[in-house]
Design a protein around this motif. Structure first.
Motif, PDB file in Angstrom:
ATOM      1  N   GLU A  28     -18.700 -17.206 -52.151  1.00  0.00           N
ATOM      2  CA  GLU A  28     -19.980 -16.621 -52.564  1.00  0.00           C
ATOM      3  C   GLU A  28     -20.803 -16.178 -51.354  1.00  0.00           C
ATOM      4  O   GLU A  28     -21.496 -15.158 -51.398  1.00  0.00           O
ATOM      5  CB  GLU A  28     -20.779 -17.623 -53.413  1.00  0.00           C
ATOM      6  CG  GLU A  28     -20.212 -17.854 -54.802  1.00  0.00           C
ATOM      7  CD  GLU A  28     -20.127 -16.565 -55.620  1.00  0.00           C
ATOM      8  OE1 GLU A  28     -21.091 -15.769 -55.554  1.00  0.00           O
ATOM      9  OE2 GLU A  28     -19.089 -16.358 -56.273  1.00  0.00           O
ATOM     10  N   LYS A  31     -19.446 -12.868 -50.353  1.00  0.00           N
ATOM     11  CA  LYS A  31     -19.858 -11.836 -51.312  1.00  0.00           C
ATOM     12  C   LYS A  31     -21.326 -11.465 -51.146  1.00  0.00           C
ATOM     13  O   LYS A  31     -21.724 -10.315 -51.385  1.00  0.00           O
ATOM     14  CB  LYS A  31     -19.597 -12.323 -52.744  1.00  0.00           C
ATOM     15  CG  LYS A  31     -18.119 -12.461 -53.090  1.00  0.00           C
ATOM     16  CD  LYS A  31     -17.944 -13.105 -54.456  1.00  0.00           C
ATOM     17  CE  LYS A  31     -16.475 -13.338 -54.776  1.00  0.00           C
ATOM     18  NZ  LYS A  31     -16.274 -14.058 -56.064  1.00  0.00           N
ATOM     19  N   ASP A  32     -22.126 -12.430 -50.720  1.00  0.00           N
ATOM     20  CA  ASP A  32     -23.568 -12.195 -50.538  1.00  0.00           C
ATOM     21  C   ASP A  32     -23.920 -11.648 -49.155  1.00  0.00           C
ATOM     22  O   ASP A  32     -25.097 -11.524 -48.816  1.00  0.00           O
ATOM     23  CB  ASP A  32     -24.343 -13.494 -50.789  1.00  0.00           C
ATOM     24  CG  ASP A  32     -24.299 -13.920 -52.250  1.00  0.00           C
ATOM     25  OD1 ASP A  32     -24.016 -13.064 -53.109  1.00  0.00           O
ATOM     26  OD2 ASP A  32     -24.542 -15.112 -52.524  1.00  0.00           O
ATOM     27  N   ASN A  49     -17.727  -9.987 -45.079  1.00  0.00           N
ATOM     28  CA  ASN A  49     -17.166  -8.940 -45.930  1.00  0.00           C
ATOM     29  C   ASN A  49     -16.921  -7.698 -45.077  1.00  0.00           C
ATOM     30  O   ASN A  49     -17.852  -7.041 -44.630  1.00  0.00           O
ATOM     31  CB  ASN A  49     -18.141  -8.625 -47.064  1.00  0.00           C
ATOM     32  CG  ASN A  49     -17.605  -7.558 -48.014  1.00  0.00           C
ATOM     33  OD1 ASN A  49     -16.630  -6.864 -47.726  1.00  0.00           O
ATOM     34  ND2 ASN A  49     -18.254  -7.422 -49.158  1.00  0.00           N
ATOM     35  N   ASN A  52     -18.653  -4.390 -46.041  1.00  0.00           N
ATOM     36  CA  ASN A  52     -20.108  -4.408 -46.191  1.00  0.00           C
ATOM     37  C   ASN A  52     -20.761  -4.002 -44.869  1.00  0.00           C
ATOM     38  O   ASN A  52     -20.720  -4.744 -43.892  1.00  0.00           O
ATOM     39  CB  ASN A  52     -20.565  -5.804 -46.618  1.00  0.00           C
ATOM     40  CG  ASN A  52     -22.053  -5.887 -46.899  1.00  0.00           C
ATOM     41  OD1 ASN A  52     -22.847  -5.154 -46.324  1.00  0.00           O
ATOM     42  ND2 ASN A  52     -22.441  -6.805 -47.787  1.00  0.00           N
ATOM     43  N   ALA A 142     -12.781 -14.828 -52.012  1.00  0.00           N
ATOM     44  CA  ALA A 142     -13.838 -13.880 -51.652  1.00  0.00           C
ATOM     45  C   ALA A 142     -13.635 -12.549 -52.358  1.00  0.00           C
ATOM     46  O   ALA A 142     -14.611 -11.850 -52.679  1.00  0.00           O
ATOM     47  CB  ALA A 142     -13.882 -13.693 -50.147  1.00  0.00           C
ATOM     48  N   VAL A 144     -12.456  -9.810 -51.208  1.00  0.00           N
ATOM     49  CA  VAL A 144     -12.640  -8.656 -50.311  1.00  0.00           C
ATOM     50  C   VAL A 144     -11.873  -8.912 -49.027  1.00  0.00           C
ATOM     51  O   VAL A 144     -11.596 -10.069 -48.684  1.00  0.00           O
ATOM     52  CB  VAL A 144     -14.133  -8.420 -49.970  1.00  0.00           C
ATOM     53  CG1 VAL A 144     -14.919  -8.015 -51.205  1.00  0.00           C
ATOM     54  CG2 VAL A 144     -14.752  -9.649 -49.305  1.00  0.00           C
TER      55      VAL A 144
END
Length: 354
Positions: A28, A31-32, A49, A52, A142, A144
């Protein structure tokens, strides 16, 4: 971030059998847009990530890493690379079949979904599938590709234990996953597969000889062979341009006949009046030096033991306050090529031929 402090959560998975459940929070965080340090079979990685654009710069900031130093994207399954690259050369299938999952990174032409911040501005992307169980489960959770250089302050010896990560990055990252001491101890081999002939951009546990046996032909990038620190080119892979793996003390590598090296190092030790001296020795020679600190990196009969212990020994010198570090050298064939590559960078290419 470097000027502020965050709470770094510590998760101990050294003896935990139900790792999937324990990895949910780490997934998480990724992902955040956060940062998680995690074990691989080579060294500990600092993950974000990789797709990102806002998360990736946090890696550079936490480490103090130059922004033109590309990152490696870590995946959990081979099929995940299809969306990340423009094409998969046939040679990559052969290498993946032989060495994935494991300590091999391949460089491809990137697809449009991979940010330039991840690749250090390059049109290529480096990909690896680690064999460490915790790493694979973490990446899978994850969902990703996880961009992850070594989880240390830029320029410092790479971390082979969670305690090394905390020493460098506590308060700068969200979480550290402790999976115990790593197996290999030096980073992955990096091979560029974008051209007609695969090119080794960083030597590692997968040696040139192993690659030749698998694919018949491979070359070594000239920058890897160089014994001069290069600052005037754009690195194609992590670790090619900047000084790395450096202890705090001034370090020199002594090359030549073993008996003569021991004699010369002991002579130099006597000249270091008022300074704490240290020697990076081997099991065979550790009792022959007169320094304040003498640490064996392993046996000359086992290059694997030397690779496994190298970064830990360099960090041990820091813990013991070494100011002048004298290092033996090793044969540069097979795994020894990767070991000496790391030692050269550790010493800033300060090499003494005796």
């Amino acid at each position: 971030m470097r000027g502020s402090k965050m709470k770094t959560e510590y998760v101990d998975l050294r003896e935990d059998k139900d790792i999937r459940e324990r990895l949910k929070k780490a997934a998480e965080i990724i992902k955040d847009g956060g940062l998680v340090a995690f074990p691989t079979e080579t060294v500990y990685g600092l993950g974000a990530n990789g797709l990102n654009d806002e998360a990736v710069p946090k890696i550079y900031e936490a480490k103090g890493r130059p922004s033109d130093n590309p990152l490696i994207l870590h995946i959990s399954e081979f099929d995940e690379i299809k969306s990340l690259v423009k094409e998969i050369p046939n040679i990559a299938y052969v290498l993946a079949d032989e060495f994935w999952p494991g300590p091999l990174t391949m460089v491809f032409n990137k697809s449009d979904i991979v940010p330039y911040r991840t690749t250090g501005g390059l049109e290529s992307v480096a990909l690896r599938m680690p064999s460490n169980k915790i790493a694979r489960e973490f990446i899978k959770a994850a969902g990703v590709p996880v961009a992850a250089p070594s989880a240390n302050s830029s320029g410092r010896p790479s971390p082979t234990k969670a305690s090394h990560v905390l020493k460098d990055l506590e308060g700068r990252i969200d979480m550290v996953i402790d999976g115990g001491e790593v197996d290999i101890g030096i980073e992955s081999t990096i091979v560029d597969v974008t051209g007609e002939v695969p090119i080794i951009l960083r030597p590692g546990f997968i040696t040139e000889e192993m690659l030749l046996e698998a694919i018949g032909r491979v070359e070594v990038d000239e920058a890897v062979k160089s014994l001069v620190q290069g600052l005037d080119f754009k690195p194609k892979a992590p670790g090619m341009k900047y000084r790395h793996y450096a202890p705090y003390g001034k370090m020199a590598i002594y090359k030549g006949d073993n008996k003569k090296v021991i004699e010369v190092i002991n002579e130099e030790i006597k000249k270091q009046i008022g300074k704490k001296t240290a020697v990076l020795a081997t099991d065979e020679t550790k009792d022959l030096y007169e320094a304040d600190i003498v640490v064996s990196v392993g046996s000359r009969q086992s290059a694997k033991s030397i690779a496994h212990n190298l970064f830990n020994v360099l960090r041990k010198f820091d813990e013991m306050g070494a100011e002048m570090i004298f290092s033996e050298s090793f044969d540069e064939n097979k795994l020894g090529f990767a070991i000496m590559n790391r030692l050269h960078k550790s010493a800033g290419y300060n090499i003494i031929n005796v």
